[in-house]
Design a protein around this motif. Structure first.
Motif, mmCIF file in Angstrom:
data_model
loop_
_atom_site.group_PDB
_atom_site.id
_atom_site.type_symbol
_atom_site.label_atom_id
_atom_site.label_comp_id
_atom_site.label_asym_id
_atom_site.label_seq_id
_atom_site.Cartn_x
_atom_site.Cartn_y
_atom_site.Cartn_z
ATOM 1 N N GLU A 51 0.806 -1.214 0.000
ATOM 2 C CA GLU A 51 0.000 0.000 0.000
ATOM 3 C C GLU A 51 0.849 1.279 0.000
ATOM 4 O O GLU A 51 0.345 2.353 -0.300
ATOM 5 C CB GLU A 51 -0.984 0.007 1.169
ATOM 6 C CG GLU A 51 -0.356 0.024 2.545
ATOM 7 C CD GLU A 51 -0.030 -1.348 3.100
ATOM 8 O OE1 GLU A 51 0.445 -1.401 4.235
ATOM 9 O OE2 GLU A 51 -0.233 -2.353 2.412
ATOM 10 N N LYS A 52 2.122 1.167 0.307
ATOM 11 C CA LYS A 52 3.011 2.332 0.347
ATOM 12 C C LYS A 52 3.957 2.396 -0.848
ATOM 13 O O LYS A 52 4.664 3.381 -1.016
ATOM 14 C CB LYS A 52 3.847 2.309 1.629
ATOM 15 C CG LYS A 52 3.073 2.237 2.898
ATOM 16 C CD LYS A 52 2.503 3.551 3.270
ATOM 17 C CE LYS A 52 1.819 3.424 4.625
ATOM 18 N NZ LYS A 52 1.248 4.625 5.087
ATOM 19 N N SER A 53 3.996 1.362 -1.692
ATOM 20 C CA SER A 53 5.019 1.289 -2.726
ATOM 21 C C SER A 53 4.929 2.425 -3.745
ATOM 22 O O SER A 53 5.949 2.948 -4.177
ATOM 23 C CB SER A 53 4.972 -0.053 -3.434
ATOM 24 O OG SER A 53 3.772 -0.204 -4.151
ATOM 25 N N LEU A 64 3.874 5.506 -3.324
ATOM 26 C CA LEU A 64 4.382 6.740 -2.711
ATOM 27 C C LEU A 64 5.902 6.699 -2.572
ATOM 28 O O LEU A 64 6.594 7.667 -2.895
ATOM 29 C CB LEU A 64 3.735 6.946 -1.344
ATOM 30 C CG LEU A 64 4.224 8.144 -0.538
ATOM 31 C CD1 LEU A 64 3.952 9.446 -1.289
ATOM 32 C CD2 LEU A 64 3.570 8.168 0.829
#
Length: 66
Positions: free
Chosen positions: A11-13, A15
């Protein structure tokens, strides 16, 4: 040139990649073998861990069947 591997939650990749690109970092695509290995790792679900008594019973049952 130095190679650095960073594990980032899914879910952060996006960004993290955006921020790293802003810093001038280039990304190297994964090989198909590495991608397949990661997919297999994600698909494997650990099973229940047998007790020592269960292990011994299974070994005795196997040896008796010989």
């Amino acid at each position: 040139m130095e190679t650095l591997i960073i594990n980032v939650p899914e879910e952060k990749s996006a960004l993290v990649k955006l921020l790293l690109k802003e810093l001038g970092i280039t990304f190297q695509n994964q090989t198909k073998a590495k991608q397949l290995a990661e997919e297999l790792d994600k698909a494997i679900k650990p099973g229940p861990i047998p007790t020592m008594d269960e292990i011994v019973a299974e070994i005795k049952e196997f040896r008796a069947g010989r």
